[in-house]
Enzyme design. Structure first.
Site, PDB file in Angstrom:
ATOM      1  N   ASN A   1       0.889  -1.326   0.008  1.00 36.84           N
ATOM      2  CA  ASN A   1      -0.079  -0.111   0.105  1.00 36.84           C
ATOM      3  C   ASN A   1       0.851   1.274  -0.161  1.00 36.84           C
ATOM      4  O   ASN A   1       0.178   2.342  -0.227  1.00 36.84           O
ATOM      5  CB  ASN A   1      -0.722   0.101   1.351  1.00 36.84           C
ATOM      6  CG  ASN A   1      -0.460  -0.246   2.597  1.00 36.84           C
ATOM      7  OD1 ASN A   1       0.712  -0.604   2.621  1.00 36.84           O
ATOM      8  ND2 ASN A   1      -1.351  -0.144   3.472  1.00 36.84           N
TER       9      ASN A   1
ATOM     10  N   GLU B   1       4.711  -4.117  12.492  1.00 33.88           N
ATOM     11  CA  GLU B   1       3.527  -3.226  12.030  1.00 33.88           C
ATOM     12  C   GLU B   1       2.374  -3.556  11.261  1.00 33.88           C
ATOM     13  O   GLU B   1       2.507  -4.055  10.220  1.00 33.88           O
ATOM     14  CB  GLU B   1       4.113  -2.089  11.075  1.00 33.88           C
ATOM     15  CG  GLU B   1       5.233  -1.105  11.688  1.00 33.88           C
ATOM     16  CD  GLU B   1       5.105  -0.049  12.652  1.00 33.88           C
ATOM     17  OE1 GLU B   1       3.796   0.101  13.197  1.00 33.88           O
ATOM     18  OE2 GLU B   1       6.102   0.738  12.950  1.00 33.88           O
TER      19      GLU B   1
ATOM     20  N   CYS C   1      -3.477   0.955   6.861  1.00 36.25           N
ATOM     21  CA  CYS C   1      -3.533   0.461   8.149  1.00 36.25           C
ATOM     22  C   CYS C   1      -4.260   1.600   9.090  1.00 36.25           C
ATOM     23  O   CYS C   1      -4.832   1.161  10.204  1.00 36.25           O
ATOM     24  CB  CYS C   1      -2.204  -0.083   8.667  1.00 36.25           C
ATOM     25  SG  CYS C   1      -0.886   1.244   8.513  1.00 36.25           S
TER      26      CYS C   1
ATOM     27  N   GLU D   1       8.559   3.175  14.346  1.00 34.19           N
ATOM     28  CA  GLU D   1       9.484   3.382  13.310  1.00 34.19           C
ATOM     29  C   GLU D   1       9.026   4.957  13.231  1.00 34.19           C
ATOM     30  O   GLU D   1       8.372   5.609  13.507  1.00 34.19           O
ATOM     31  CB  GLU D   1       8.694   2.841  12.025  1.00 34.19           C
ATOM     32  CG  GLU D   1       9.279   1.252  11.872  1.00 34.19           C
ATOM     33  CD  GLU D   1       8.689   0.693  10.620  1.00 34.19           C
ATOM     34  OE1 GLU D   1       9.443  -0.069  10.181  1.00 34.19           O
ATOM     35  OE2 GLU D   1       7.855   1.025   9.917  1.00 34.19           O
TER      36      GLU D   1
HETATM   37  P1  NAD Z   1       0.269  -9.317   3.924  1.00 33.10           P
HETATM   38  O1  NAD Z   1       0.698  -9.611   5.272  1.00 33.10           O
HETATM   39  O2  NAD Z   1      -0.443 -10.139   3.182  1.00 33.10           O
HETATM   40  O3  NAD Z   1       1.601  -8.808   3.122  1.00 33.10           O
HETATM   41  C1  NAD Z   1       2.623  -8.272   3.566  1.00 33.10           C
HETATM   42  C2  NAD Z   1       3.815  -8.598   3.077  1.00 33.10           C
HETATM   43  O4  NAD Z   1       4.182 -10.119   3.651  1.00 33.10           O
HETATM   44  C3  NAD Z   1       4.051  -8.940   1.753  1.00 33.10           C
HETATM   45  O5  NAD Z   1       5.503  -8.617   1.386  1.00 33.10           O
HETATM   46  C4  NAD Z   1       3.938 -10.346   1.341  1.00 33.10           C
HETATM   47  O6  NAD Z   1       4.305 -10.771   0.317  1.00 33.10           O
HETATM   48  C5  NAD Z   1       4.419 -11.073   2.501  1.00 33.10           C
HETATM   49  N1  NAD Z   1       3.865 -12.039   2.808  1.00 33.10           N
HETATM   50  C6  NAD Z   1       2.660 -12.949   2.740  1.00 33.10           C
HETATM   51  N2  NAD Z   1       2.504 -14.080   3.354  1.00 33.10           N
HETATM   52  C7  NAD Z   1       3.885 -14.379   3.997  1.00 33.10           C
HETATM   53  C8  NAD Z   1       4.462 -15.500   4.509  1.00 33.10           C
HETATM   54  N3  NAD Z   1       3.883 -16.376   4.857  1.00 33.10           N
HETATM   55  N4  NAD Z   1       5.863 -15.294   5.066  1.00 33.10           N
HETATM   56  C9  NAD Z   1       6.505 -14.199   4.731  1.00 33.10           C
HETATM   57  N5  NAD Z   1       5.947 -12.898   4.038  1.00 33.10           N
HETATM   58  C10 NAD Z   1       4.753 -13.047   3.593  1.00 33.10           C
HETATM   59  O7  NAD Z   1      -0.437  -7.644   3.858  1.00 33.10           O
HETATM   60  P2  NAD Z   1      -1.101  -6.954   2.430  1.00 33.10           P
HETATM   61  O8  NAD Z   1      -2.210  -7.324   2.296  1.00 33.10           O
HETATM   62  O9  NAD Z   1       0.296  -6.787   1.758  1.00 33.10           O
HETATM   63  O10 NAD Z   1      -1.093  -5.483   3.443  1.00 33.10           O
HETATM   64  C11 NAD Z   1      -2.111  -5.283   4.203  1.00 33.10           C
HETATM   65  C12 NAD Z   1      -1.911  -5.452   5.608  1.00 33.10           C
HETATM   66  O11 NAD Z   1      -0.882  -4.576   6.220  1.00 33.10           O
HETATM   67  C13 NAD Z   1      -3.028  -4.731   6.249  1.00 33.10           C
HETATM   68  O12 NAD Z   1      -3.512  -5.705   7.422  1.00 33.10           O
HETATM   69  C14 NAD Z   1      -2.855  -3.413   6.848  1.00 33.10           C
HETATM   70  O13 NAD Z   1      -3.143  -2.994   7.848  1.00 33.10           O
HETATM   71  C15 NAD Z   1      -1.140  -3.687   7.072  1.00 33.10           C
HETATM   72  N6  NAD Z   1      -0.427  -2.657   7.229  1.00 33.10           N
HETATM   73  C16 NAD Z   1       0.031  -2.309   8.112  1.00 33.10           C
HETATM   74  C17 NAD Z   1       0.775  -1.026   8.565  1.00 33.10           C
HETATM   75  C18 NAD Z   1       1.297  -0.499   9.960  1.00 33.10           C
HETATM   76  O14 NAD Z   1       2.319   0.341   9.665  1.00 33.10           O
HETATM   77  N7  NAD Z   1       0.831  -0.885  10.966  1.00 33.10           N
HETATM   78  C19 NAD Z   1       1.114  -0.332   7.237  1.00 33.10           C
HETATM   79  C20 NAD Z   1       0.528  -0.805   6.195  1.00 33.10           C
HETATM   80  C21 NAD Z   1      -0.130  -1.942   5.965  1.00 33.10           C
END
Ligand code: NAD
Length: 460
Positions: free
Chosen positions: A132, A230, A264, A438
């Site tokens: 995102n 995060e 998020c 962060e």
């Molecule tokens: P996601 O957890 O599906 O993916 C995040 C990252 O993890 C990607 O690079 C993905 O390829 C990787 N990933 C997925 N499965 C994995 C595994 N089994 N092992 C290792 N890596 C893996 O999340 P998303 O759909 O890309 O992002 C949306 C989510 O991220 C939402 O829940 C959002 O709230 C959260 N988010 C949090 C913050 C924050 O700062 N707290 C910021 C942005 C997004």
């Protein structure tokens, strides 16, 4: 092998990224590990200078970065440029902060001794980032790690790797060497296991969903690796009847429609005090109705597409389900007539806390409005979530503002504004939103170990 990156606005091919084998990822981890001794011993000023050069080079080409981001993520150009300035802020901040990693001296407990506390980089590190914020998510991790004297290998989201590899290219041009900053893409699960299973990697910083964060945290437990997590959010946005309504509407719209709601810290549950409810919803609907939905390669602010089919389906289903359960639609309410992954900006009222909408990260342009009677109820319901990333409130009562800042269970409380982030503040959550921070001087501490040194025998 390559990964094909799809433009969510029109399903065209935005570009390609490498799909690396386990052996290739392993070789990149080897380089990250081998580069650590030299990088960590370099003068902080020299590390800062390399970061500063990276900052300058990227800033000079910010339009190129922004257009790349529009193509792979779908956000509009003005937002992409905004993200670049935000993300560059981390490189600039930590280029300076590198020199300010201070330790302590502590009055000695023994007559012939001196006590020092020094801070040292934790070692080679790894990071995994979401789609995102394809630019800022990377700079805020890499700049911090490198400033602290750590090396870092990063796996960006396979949905948005193009901006990430462009950043790597500019880092190399700035003189940041191989090994100090590495990047890999391929099978996320396999790469995650290679990171968590490698003893040389001493810390992992992850931004993404709570479910994946937990998987990584339990794997990191085996090697007792440090983590920054995060994770997801379910942000309450409270509007009290003493609020400045126009300001609250403007703050809400900016916070909610950023990245089409796929953030998020996006306000997920909007609590409006009873007496203000109807006036607030009318003002909100009037403002949101003026915003166009379109592809993002244009200067005007527009609401873009959802990142992929799964993201679109989730939003459409949540809205349809709430409507079936009696929600009233003040605006929108359906997939957009453009088709594809576009959804109408939607305002729903008449909601209750039992609905799935209230417990799910919506990740779309949906304003879910709930009404409440008094402050105690607002605080109770705001805290009624497993998440604890951010909470927003609009009130002009100083005592209430103070009580909210104390009683809300979140890592960040934002009063009378819809804007959260900048490099100089600590970003992060509590509860199921994760731990670690962060940004700010707190951010660099996450990459440092505290070492106590006793120097005795000084009187001989
Ligand atoms: P996601 O957890 O599906 O993916 C995040 C990252 O993890 C990607 O690079 C993905 O390829 C990787 N990933 C997925 N499965 C994995 C595994 N089994 N092992 C290792 N890596 C893996 O999340 P998303 O759909 O890309 O992002 C949306 C989510 O991220 C939402 O829940 C959002 O709230 C959260 N988010 C949090 C913050 C924050 O700062 N707290 C910021 C942005 C997004």
């Amino acid at each position: 092998m390559t990964i094909t990156v799809i433009n969510p606005a029109d399903a065209s091919v935005a570009g390609h990224a490498p799909h690396l084998s386990a052996a290739e990822v392993g070789a990149a981890i080897d380089r990250t590990s081998a580069a650590f001794p030299r990088w960590s011993r370099m003068l902080a000023r020299e590390r800062g200078e390399l970061l500063r050069r990276w900052f300058e080079l990227v800033r000079a080409d910010r339009r190129l970065f922004a257009e790349t981001m529009v193509r792979e993520n779908g956000k509009c150009l003005s937002e992409a440029l905004g993200e670049i300035d935000y993300g560059l802020g981390f490189i600039e901040w930590y280029a300076e902060e590198a020199r300010r990693v201070y330790g302590d001296t502590i009055p000695s407990h023994a007559a012939d001794a001196a006590v020092m506390v020094i801070k040292q980089p934790v070692g080679p590190t790894a990071a995994i980032t979401p789609w995102n914020f394809p630019f800022m998510m990377i700079t805020r991790k890499v700049a911090t790690a490198l400033a602290a004297g750590c090396t870092m290998i990063i796996k960006p989201s396979e949905e948005t790797p193009l901006t990430a590899y462009l950043l790597l290219d500019y880092a190399r041009r700035a003189g940041i060497p191989e090994g100090v900053f590495e990047m890999v893409t391929g099978d996320p699960k396999e790469i995650g296991a290679l990171f968590t299973g490698d003893e040389r990697i001493r810390k992992i910083s992850f931004t993404g969903s709570t479910a994946v964060g937990k998987l990584l945290a339990s794997a990191c437990g085996q090697g007792l690796k440090k983590m920054t997590l995060e994770l997801g959010g379910n942000a309450p946005f409270m509007v009290f009847d003493d609020a400045h309504v126009e300001d609250a509407v403007a703050g809400l719209v900016a916070a909610k429609l950023r990245n089409s709601g796929q953030v998020c810290i996006s306000p997920n549950r909007i609590f409006v005090q009873e007496g203000l409810h109807d006036r607030f919803v009318a003002a909100l609907a009037e403002k949101v109705a003026q915003i166009r939905v379109d592809q993002g390669m244009q200067d005007e602010f527009v609401v873009g597409p959802m990142i992929n089919q799964a993201g679109f389906d989730k939003v459409a289903q949540l809205v349809a389900e709430a409507r079936e359960q009696g929600a009233r639609v003040a605006l929108g309410g359906r997939p957009h007539a453009k088709g594809g992954l576009f959804h109408e900006p939607t305002i729903l009222t008449g909601l209750h806390d039992g609905m799935r909408l209230a417990h799910t990260e919506i990740f779309g342009p949906v304003f879910a409005i709930y009404s409440f009677e008094d402050e105690a109820e607002a605080i109770r319901r705001a805290n009624d979530t497993e998440y604890g990333l951010v909470a927003y409130a609009y009130t002009r009562d100083l005592g209430r503002a103070f009580r909210l800042s104390q009683r809300i269970e979140a890592g960040m409380v934002i009063l009378n504004s819809g804007s959260v982030g900048t490099a100089s503040v600590p970003f992060g959550g509590v509860k199921q939103s994760g731990y670690g921070r962060e940004g700010s001087h707190h951010g660099i501490e996450e990459y440092l170990d505290v070492k106590y040194v006793l120097m005795a025998g000084l009187q001989h």
